[in-house]
Design an enzyme around this catalytic site. Structure first.
Site, mmCIF file in Angstrom:
data_model
loop_
_atom_site.group_PDB
_atom_site.id
_atom_site.type_symbol
_atom_site.label_atom_id
_atom_site.label_comp_id
_atom_site.label_asym_id
_atom_site.label_seq_id
_atom_site.Cartn_x
_atom_site.Cartn_y
_atom_site.Cartn_z
ATOM 1 N N ASP A 192 0.888 -1.184 0.029
ATOM 2 C CA ASP A 192 -0.043 0.036 0.189
ATOM 3 C C ASP A 192 0.770 1.082 0.028
ATOM 4 O OD1 ASP A 192 -2.126 1.879 0.201
ATOM 5 O OD2 ASP A 192 -3.328 0.199 1.408
ATOM 6 N N HIS B 206 2.293 1.939 -3.314
ATOM 7 C CA HIS B 206 0.983 2.906 -4.059
ATOM 8 C C HIS B 206 1.921 4.281 -4.131
ATOM 9 C CE1 HIS B 206 -2.192 0.460 -3.202
ATOM 10 N NE2 HIS B 206 -1.348 -0.222 -3.871
#
Ligand SMILES: *[C@@H]1O[C@H](CO)[C@@H](O)[C@H](O)[C@H]1NC(C)=O
Ligand SMILES: *[C@@H]1O[C@H](CO)[C@@H](O)[C@H](O)[C@H]1NC(C)=O
Ligand SMILES: *[C@@H]1O[C@H](CO)[C@@H](O)[C@H](O)[C@H]1NC(C)=O
Length: 407
Positions: free
Chosen positions: A228, A251
């Site tokens: 993430d 991310h």
């Protein structure tokens, strides 16, 4: 001269002088730091043994020590720990040194506390030692349904600091957290350096460092590869400087999402410089909810000297953020978050997606004072990279590739 020195050496006066210096040094050393080794409180390096009580006792003794600085010491070895919280305030500066590896329980929900290990209400804390926190996330990732269930049950993050001031983490590894790795809330004057964070690219919600409601922070020399966000900057964060960060996979660095909830605070004064994004899904991203209830602002940003290596969407402002179809139709909403004074300077490298520069600002609150200078982003596939700029006000300097952006 030499003979006079020799005489002095053999004189009783010198002898006393020598003793005085040596004595002062030993005293200073003892006054410097009192060590509380967790083994002296019953901790044992064994995966079945619950060391929580031993760690809690070592901490409370160190924290209440009135003879000067203190240190909780965890030696090399493997220590199993159930959920634990270390509370201050302490009497003096306190160091928490982790040489070994701490192992989390296989499953641990965030029902009582958000983190497996947390520090609260402590000032002048140093966490160091280069040891490892192993969250053993592989046991709980299959239980995570947060991508389809808005009311999903959260798992514990690896380590948290809340209401902690004038403190630092210097040299620590965080491995396979169940959800996020580091969680910082309401911290002030806080430095993170020499930290390595690792989880697989496909592990759910394993953010590297989450920061909310905090001010005056430095993050430097960190290596973060997760499933993430590399670093997530949430509402109420001000004066944060990030340098020498290596992000990927994951991310990328994200600001927000912001705007969804009432009582959110502004985000202001964020710098990201001298950093590298490698194989991340996004690079630097600001995201605000399309359907926003709060009117906040995001301002005074500098993104400088950043290399993108095969990163998707290297530069993003997304004011239409609305994941998992939580807006009936996101086109009908215009974010109420005001973005202003955001500088992008010297950002170069390769983009995994054609959309290398994408700024979709709000129709009702257009972005103001966006400055682009020396951008050089090349699409890795066939054809040129593209740039989108909607409702963006600002200026452009130097060479800009892709350059089809009008402000
Ligand atoms: C571990 O010890 C702590 C402190 O004594 C206790 O609260 C916790 O329930 C124990 N955990 C397990 C799994 O036994
Ligand atoms: C923390 O350090 C500051 C500056 O050295 C000092 O003023 C303050 O009293 C310290 N607090 C604790 C709890 O050690
Ligand atoms: C950066 O962090 C790593 C990992 O902790 C450490 O080995 C290295 O010495 C640090 N580099 C600098 C320049 O501080």
């Amino acid at each position: 001269m030499a003979s006079r020195f020799l005489i002095l050496c053999f004189s009783p006066l010198f002898f006393f002088f020598f003793l005085a210096v040596a004595g002062a040094q030993t005293n200073a050393f003892h006054g410097e730091e009192k060590v509380f080794d967790v083994r002296n409180y019953g901790a044992r390096g064994h995966l079945e043994r619950n060391n929580t009580l031993a760690f809690t006792e070592a901490w409370s003794k160190a924290c209440q020590w009135t003879g000067g600085r203190s240190k909780v010491y965890i030696p090399a070895g493997e220590f199993y720990l159930d959920q634990i919280a270390f509370y201050g305030p302490c009497k003096s500066h306190i160091t928490f040194t982790i040489k070994g590896t701490l192992f989390a329980p296989r499953t641990l929900y965030a029902d009582k506390k958000a983190e497996w290990i947390s520090f609260r209400y402590v000032d002048n804390l140093t966490v160091n030692g280069g040891g490892t926190l192993d969250g053993r996330g592989s046991y709980s990732w299959p239980l995570n349904d947060c991508n389809k269930n808005v009311n999903c049950r959260a798992m514990a993050m690896n380590i948290g600091f809340a209401f902690v001031r004038s403190s630092r983490v210097n040299g620590l590894k965080s491995l396979n957290s169940k959800m996020g790795h580091f969680n910082l809330f309401a911290v002030e004057d806080f430095d993170i350096t020499g930290v390595v964070i690792t989880a697989p690219e496909d592990s759910p919600n394993t953010d590297g460092i989450k920061i909310g409601r905090s001010k005056n922070m430095h993050i430097s020399n960190v290596t973060i590869g997760t499933g993430d966000d590399c670093i997530a900057i949430l509402d109420g964060t001000t004066n944060l400087d990030i340098s020498n960060a290596r992000c990927g996979p994951g991310h990328g660095i994200s600001v927000g999402s912001i705007g969804r909830y009432k009582d959110e605070k502004n985000i202001e004064g964020i710098t990201v410089r001298n950093s590298v994004f490698k194989g991340t899904m996004n690079g630097i991203r600001i995201k605000t909810w399309a359907k926003s209830v709060s009117q906040t602002s995001v301002s005074k940003f500098l993104f400088e000297n950043i290399q993108m290596i095969d990163a998707g969407n290297p530069i993003v402002i997304d004011q239409r953020y609305c994941p998992h179809n939580q807006c009936d139709s996101s086109g009908d909403y215009h974010s109420h978050v005001q973005i202003k004074d955001v500088k992008y300077n010297n950002i170069w490298g390769t983009s995994k997606t054609r959309a290398a520069l994408m700024m979709q600002c709000s129709k009702t609150f257009p972005c103001q004072g966006v400055e682009l200078s020396d951008i050089d982003l090349v699409y890795k596939g066939n054809g040129p990279a593209t740039a989108t700029c909607e409702n963006v006000g600002g200026s452009v300097h130097g060479k800009i590739v892709p350059g089809d952006c009008r402000m």
